[in-house]
Design an enzyme around this catalytic site. Structure first.
Site, PDB file in Angstrom:
ATOM      1  N   LEU A   1      35.149  -3.159 -26.949  1.00 40.70           N
ATOM      2  CA  LEU A   1      33.713  -3.206 -26.734  1.00 40.70           C
ATOM      3  C   LEU A   1      33.236  -4.531 -27.303  1.00 40.70           C
ATOM      4  CD1 LEU A   1      31.764  -1.137 -25.458  1.00 40.70           C
ATOM      5  CD2 LEU A   1      31.090  -0.450 -27.760  1.00 40.70           C
ATOM      6  N   ASP A   2      32.472  -5.292 -26.531  1.00 45.25           N
ATOM      7  CA  ASP A   2      32.037  -6.617 -26.957  1.00 45.25           C
ATOM      8  C   ASP A   2      31.257  -6.552 -28.267  1.00 45.25           C
ATOM      9  OD1 ASP A   2      33.173  -7.681 -24.717  1.00 45.25           O
ATOM     10  OD2 ASP A   2      31.285  -7.959 -23.632  1.00 45.25           O
TER      11      ASP A   2
END
Length: 502
Positions: free
Chosen positions: A277-278
């Site tokens: 997840l960024d």
């Protein structure tokens, strides 16, 4: 059973062309813990009297070709490569950084004798593990940011495929954006960079299998002082609501200011991320507590039995439709140093389904369902469609992509790379929405260089980022499995409310 996909409007290739290959999800199955257990394949006798494999014999030949002495070759062959097959008590393979920190002194790693290292007080430590322990504390000043004091750290990494047969200075100067080439040149000249525990010169070439170390005074950027909410946990997995602005695991400039390290040091929970997840993205994040549960989660993602729904707030009035709009266009990383990705025909297949949820006259809230897991996939597809995430510092930045923000792939790649290289250094990251924030709040400032240097290591120092710069309006709302019958969901973020004015 995989979910049946209904007929929907498609932008790009056909649905049948989309496949999830083994690259879609990159499992993270290396331990961040320190409980070392030898496997059946790696006994104490193997460690004391290692038998050289064909690969290690090749390493010796390469070492000899560099003009190394017999003693240096022996040091290389006994550098600990045979310790790779080591696992912690939860069944996760230990990272080389952990192995070396528990067994190798800085003197050994830097190729120094005790007499030489004694001259430098910063080298007077027993292990690398002792050296980095100073960083495991957090400082709070009441301004919404979590800080980590600067500390010494020794990076350890094996040669990546794209580094093979390249010059050591060229690799550092082009791959690591944190410092400029002059810094890395000085570190090599001072012996702070080694290959297989041997100091090298500026003309050294990196070969396959080489272990590279680099000792540095590390300055971690601050991250939001946000609570990590646990959505669900049992003996196998932990599901959290990840705050925006915090990387998931140690990477680049970040180590202790990461989700896994904060959970370990402040919550007493050791976990291993099962997917990506960024940093700027918030929402559901799944972690494994054992090697077996990590393997099961990874297999489910590769087999497309785990589904995901995100919400995003985008610029403009996203088309309203009874059916989901599907963007089926390949994406590719065009500059890993800058973290820049683009929609390009030579990229990997990527598919995302979109549906408008609301519109407030300026921006729209959109449901996003990625069927593949490419880096920045949702952000890239929204940009291509002409509705980038409103506060995206990269893909909604008019200073980088121009007035139309890359709609329809109208992008000058070389120009974008040049402009993006200045962001965070000479210029602040300003999305289309951030420009409005600046206009409303006089004095708001994004992260960029201050012009000052660290007194200890001469590293250029940055201004602290503003909190508005540490998130994008993209949130992982829900993950669910049709095969195993589970579902984890978070609350909608404030910016996704119908009456939000952004």
């Amino acid at each position: 059973m995989a979910q049946n996909i209904p007929s929907v409007p498609v932008i790009g290739a056909t649905m049948e062309s989309v496949q999830v290959d083994k690259d879609t999800v990159e499992p993270v199955t290396e331990s961040l813990g320190s409980n070392i257990i030898a496997t059946e394949e790696t006994t104490k006798e193997d460690i004391a009297e290692p038998k050289l494999s064909k690969k290690q014999l090749k390493q010796r030949k390469r070492a000899a070709s560099r003009g190394r002495s017999k003693e240096e070759q022996e040091a290389t062959s006994k550098s600990g490569r045979q310790l790779h097959r080591r696992y912690d008590s939860a069944g996760f393979r230990l990272r080389q950084q952990i192995l070396s920190s528990a067994q190798v002194s800085l003197q050994d790693m830097l190729g120094e004798t005790p007499d030489v290292s004694a001259l430098d007080p910063s080298h007077r430590v027993v292990t690398i593990e002792d050296d980095i322990a100073i960083g495991a504390k957090y400082v709070y000043k009441g301004d919404g940011l979590r800080r980590v004091p600067p500390y010494y750290f020794t990076y350890l990494t094996y040669c990546k495929q794209r580094w093979r047969d390249r010059n050591i200075l060229e690799i550092f100067a082009t791959e690591f954006r944190e410092k400029d080439a002059s810094y890395y040149r000085q570190m090599i000249e001072e012996g702070q960079v080694t290959i297989n525990s041997i100091k090298v010169g500026l003309d050294a070439t990196v070969k396959n299998g080489d272990l590279i170390s680099h000792r540095t005074h590390k300055h971690e950027p601050p991250v939001p002082d946000s609570r990590i909410e646990i959505v669900y946990q049992d003996e196998d997995i932990v599901a959290i609501d990840k705050p925006a602005g915090i990387p998931v695991h140690p990477v680049g400039r970040y180590k202790f200011n990461t989700i896994t390290e904060i959970m370990k040091h402040e919550m007493g929970i050791t976990v291993h991320p099962a997917h990506r997840l960024d940093r700027l993205t918030s929402g559901i994040m799944l972690f494994a507590r054992t090697g077996k549960s990590a393997s099961n989660l990874t297999a489910s993602m590769q087999e497309r039995t785990i589904y995901k729904e995100y919400v995003a707030r985008v610029l403009g009035e996203f088309p309203e439709s009874d059916e989901e709009i599907v963007c089926d266009l390949p994406v590719i990383t065009v500059d890993p140093r800058l973290g820049l990705n683009m929609v390009k025909k030579e990229g990997k297949p990527a598919t995302t389904k979109f549906k408008r949820l609301s519109y407030n006259g300026k921006t729209s809230v959109v449901s996003c369902k990625p069927l593949t897991g490419r880096t920045h996939q949702i952000r890239l597809h929204l940009q291509y469609l002409g509705y980038p995430i409103a506060n995206d510092p990269i893909y909604a930045n008019r200073n980088v992509f121009g007035f139309h923000l890359g709609k329809g792939g109208d992008i000058d790649e070389a120009d974008v790379i040049s402009k993006l290289g200045r962001i965070g250094k000479q210029e602040e990251a300003r999305s289309a929405a951030f420009e409005e924030i600046v206009a409303q709040f006089n004095g708001s400032r994004g992260e960029k260089l201050t012009g000052n240097l660290c007194e200890l290591c001469q590293t250029p120092l940055y201004y602290d980022p503003s909190l508005s710069e540490l998130e994008i309006w993209l949130h992982a709302l829900k993950y669910w499995s049709t095969e195993d019958g589970w579902e984890y969901q978070t609350r909608l973020p404030k910016w996704a409310a119908v009456d939000f004015e952004g």
